[in-house]
Write an enzyme that holds these catalytic residues in place. Structure first.
Site, PDB file in Angstrom:
ATOM      1  N   TRP A   1      -1.699  17.206  22.633  1.00 17.45           N
ATOM      2  CA  TRP A   1      -2.935  16.533  23.040  1.00 17.45           C
ATOM      3  C   TRP A   1      -2.681  15.083  23.389  1.00 17.45           C
ATOM      4  O   TRP A   1      -3.292  14.546  24.311  1.00 17.45           O
ATOM      5  CB  TRP A   1      -4.029  16.701  21.985  1.00 17.45           C
ATOM      6  CG  TRP A   1      -4.520  18.115  21.945  1.00 17.45           C
ATOM      7  CD1 TRP A   1      -4.382  19.021  20.925  1.00 17.45           C
ATOM      8  CD2 TRP A   1      -5.194  18.831  23.002  1.00 17.45           C
ATOM      9  NE1 TRP A   1      -4.925  20.241  21.278  1.00 17.45           N
ATOM     10  CE2 TRP A   1      -5.430  20.147  22.541  1.00 17.45           C
ATOM     11  CE3 TRP A   1      -5.608  18.496  24.295  1.00 17.45           C
ATOM     12  CZ2 TRP A   1      -6.070  21.124  23.326  1.00 17.45           C
ATOM     13  CZ3 TRP A   1      -6.248  19.453  25.076  1.00 17.45           C
ATOM     14  CH2 TRP A   1      -6.472  20.747  24.594  1.00 17.45           C
TER      15      TRP A   1
ATOM     16  N   ASP B   1      -8.581  10.279  19.020  1.00 19.04           N
ATOM     17  CA  ASP B   1      -9.050  11.613  19.394  1.00 19.04           C
ATOM     18  C   ASP B   1      -9.134  12.439  18.108  1.00 19.04           C
ATOM     19  O   ASP B   1      -8.145  13.005  17.664  1.00 19.04           O
ATOM     20  CB  ASP B   1      -8.084  12.252  20.395  1.00 19.04           C
ATOM     21  CG  ASP B   1      -8.467  13.704  20.712  1.00 19.04           C
ATOM     22  OD1 ASP B   1      -9.477  14.203  20.170  1.00 19.04           O
ATOM     23  OD2 ASP B   1      -7.735  14.336  21.514  1.00 19.04           O
TER      24      ASP B   1
ATOM     25  N   LYS C   1     -14.458  22.266  17.469  1.00 21.80           N
ATOM     26  CA  LYS C   1     -13.475  22.502  16.419  1.00 21.80           C
ATOM     27  C   LYS C   1     -14.163  22.409  15.051  1.00 21.80           C
ATOM     28  O   LYS C   1     -14.245  23.369  14.328  1.00 21.80           O
ATOM     29  CB  LYS C   1     -12.339  21.470  16.488  1.00 21.80           C
ATOM     30  CG  LYS C   1     -11.697  21.318  17.873  1.00 21.80           C
ATOM     31  CD  LYS C   1     -10.748  22.448  18.221  1.00 21.80           C
ATOM     32  CE  LYS C   1     -10.377  22.503  19.692  1.00 21.80           C
ATOM     33  NZ  LYS C   1      -9.703  21.351  20.245  1.00 21.80           N
TER      34      LYS C   1
HETATM   35  C1  LIG Z   1      -9.266  20.897  21.575  1.00 20.49           C
HETATM   36  C2  LIG Z   1      -8.768  19.508  21.692  1.00 20.49           C
HETATM   37  C3  LIG Z   1      -8.977  18.737  22.860  1.00 20.49           C
HETATM   38  C4  LIG Z   1      -9.633  19.309  24.099  1.00 20.49           C
HETATM   39  O1  LIG Z   1     -10.965  19.533  23.927  1.00 20.49           O
HETATM   40  P1  LIG Z   1     -11.910  20.030  25.144  1.00 20.49           P
HETATM   41  O2  LIG Z   1     -13.263  19.831  24.563  1.00 20.49           O
HETATM   42  O3  LIG Z   1     -11.555  21.450  25.419  1.00 20.49           O
HETATM   43  O4  LIG Z   1     -11.648  19.158  26.318  1.00 20.49           O
HETATM   44  C5  LIG Z   1      -8.514  17.449  22.873  1.00 20.49           C
HETATM   45  N1  LIG Z   1      -7.898  16.908  21.815  1.00 20.49           N
HETATM   46  C6  LIG Z   1      -7.687  17.609  20.671  1.00 20.49           C
HETATM   47  C7  LIG Z   1      -6.996  16.951  19.521  1.00 20.49           C
HETATM   48  C8  LIG Z   1      -8.112  18.928  20.578  1.00 20.49           C
HETATM   49  O5  LIG Z   1      -7.912  19.622  19.445  1.00 20.49           O
END
Ligand SMILES: *Cc1c(COP(=O)(O)O)cnc(C)c1O
Length: 360
Positions: A102, A172, A196
């Site tokens: 990521w 993030d 998540k």
């Molecule tokens: C799942 C995830 C993303 C991407 O998320 P989307 O909503 O599908 O764009 C980005 N960063 C992390 C750490 C993730 O687990």
């Protein structure tokens, strides 16, 4: 009706109480004779519902008053572009800490807009650790520093918050937000895709220090512009109202679990039981440095990879689903977000133990 133990990395399990509440209100939301999906987002009921959701997140994370909370579309991936477009300007320097898949995706997008410098990378060790504070080669004049506190795919999580001095820290938190208490004041910006550890897919939550909000590039689309979205209460256009409603219900549910302190204690115990089982076994393995092990995403491999398929089909049959590792790394991964309880972890360990005994 049968509910499985769902270890999906995302979209992930939701609390059954939340789904039941949504089900009970589905046809008739608050006596209005229609569902939340069928109402104007400008109606008083939906605006109140949105305000309650925002207040719920603010309370859970004790977000200080000098921070704005926004819910935006385009996922966390949209933020990979939105953040540089909002935070870079005459100073276009951005530092990244690269700890995995990521991080790399965020870096790739930021390179379109700014001068990206990698302050540290754990690529050489195949992303199985986090850099120490002393490893960080930060530029004191960067506009911001970006990092990924929890790398969802390889299950690597920071055990400290990087100190970036006066340079705003951007995180993030897609796969770790609300898993335990955090000190929001240490960050310039926190963002997290909902699917998540919050609610269903459709929204990305952004918590931003207000003084960073008003400097977007002219080309930044209005729906990704923090100042414009804040002015419009995140409703510059139609938000995914059902997703927003479910996020609000999850925030209520979390408060009933004792907030982030309460759920944090449960999460710590869940992770500890699973790692302890994996570590004492000679059949399963986790490659991540002990100090950098994720509470939320726990990858493990079998001693013999030829058994992977059998492990997956038998676990599925036993009501334990979505245990395959990410397609880029293989092996197994158990994602044990807030809505996945100790009972799910105990059932997984019992299955793993039985499988190992039968295939040793
Ligand atoms: C799942 C995830 C993303 C991407 O998320 P989307 O909503 O599908 O764009 C980005 N960063 C992390 C750490 C993730 O687990």
């Amino acid at each position: 009706m049968k509910r499985v133990f769902n270890f999906c990395a995302g979209p992930a399990a939701l609390p059954v109480e939340v789904l039941e509440k949504a089900q009970s209100e589905l046809l008739d939301y608050q006596g209005l004779g229609m569902s939340v999906m069928e109402m104007s987002h400008r109606s008083k009921e939906i605006v109140d519902m949105a305000d309650r959701a925002v207040a719920g997140l603010r309370e859970l994370l004790a977000v200080p008053d000098n921070y704005e909370i926004l819910y935006l579309q385009g996922g966390a991936t949209g933020q990979f572009s939105a953040i540089p477009m909002n935070l870079l300007g005459s100073n276009n320097k951005v530092d990244f800490i690269d700890t995995g898949d990521w991080s790399k995706k965020a870096i790739k997008e930021a390179q379109k807009y700014g001068d990206v410098h990698i302050a540290a990378s754990t690529a050489e060790g195949n992303y199985t650790s986090v850099p120490t504070q002393a490893d960080l080669n930060l530029r004191p004049d960067a506009a911001y520093v970006h990092y990924t506190p929890n790398e969802t795919i390889r299950g690597v999580e920071f055990d400290y918050v990087p100190d970036t001095g006066d340079v705003p820290l951007v995180a993030d938190m897609s796969s770790t937000i609300l898993s335990r208490p955090i000190d929001v004041s240490k960050y310039g910006l926190i963002y997290a895709g909902a699917q998540k550890n919050i609610g269903p897919s459709g929204l990305c939550w952004v918590i931003i220090r207000k003084d960073l909000m008003d400097q977007a590039m002219d080309v930044c689309p209005s729906v990704l512009n923090y100042a414009e979205m804040a002015k419009a209460g995140s409703m510059l256009n139609t938000p995914p109202t059902l997703s927003l409603y479910l996020c609000g219900l999850v925030f209520d549910w979390l408060k009933e679990q004792g907030g982030v302190e309460g759920i944090g204690a449960v999460n710590g115990k869940k992770a500890e039981t699973l790692y302890h089982y994996v570590d004492q076994s000679d059949f399963y393995q986790n490659p991540v440095a002990v100090n950098a092990r994720s509470w939320m995403n726990i990858p493990f491999t079998l001693a013999n990879a030829d058994l992977d398929k059998q492990f997956l089909s038998e676990s599925e049959a036993a009501g334990l689903t979505n245990l395959a590792g990410h397609r880029s790394v293989g092996g197994m991964r158990a994602s044990i977000y807030n809505a996945v309880g100790q009972d799910a972890v105990d059932a997984l360990i019992a299955f793993m133990q039985d499988f190992a005994e039968r295939n040793q």
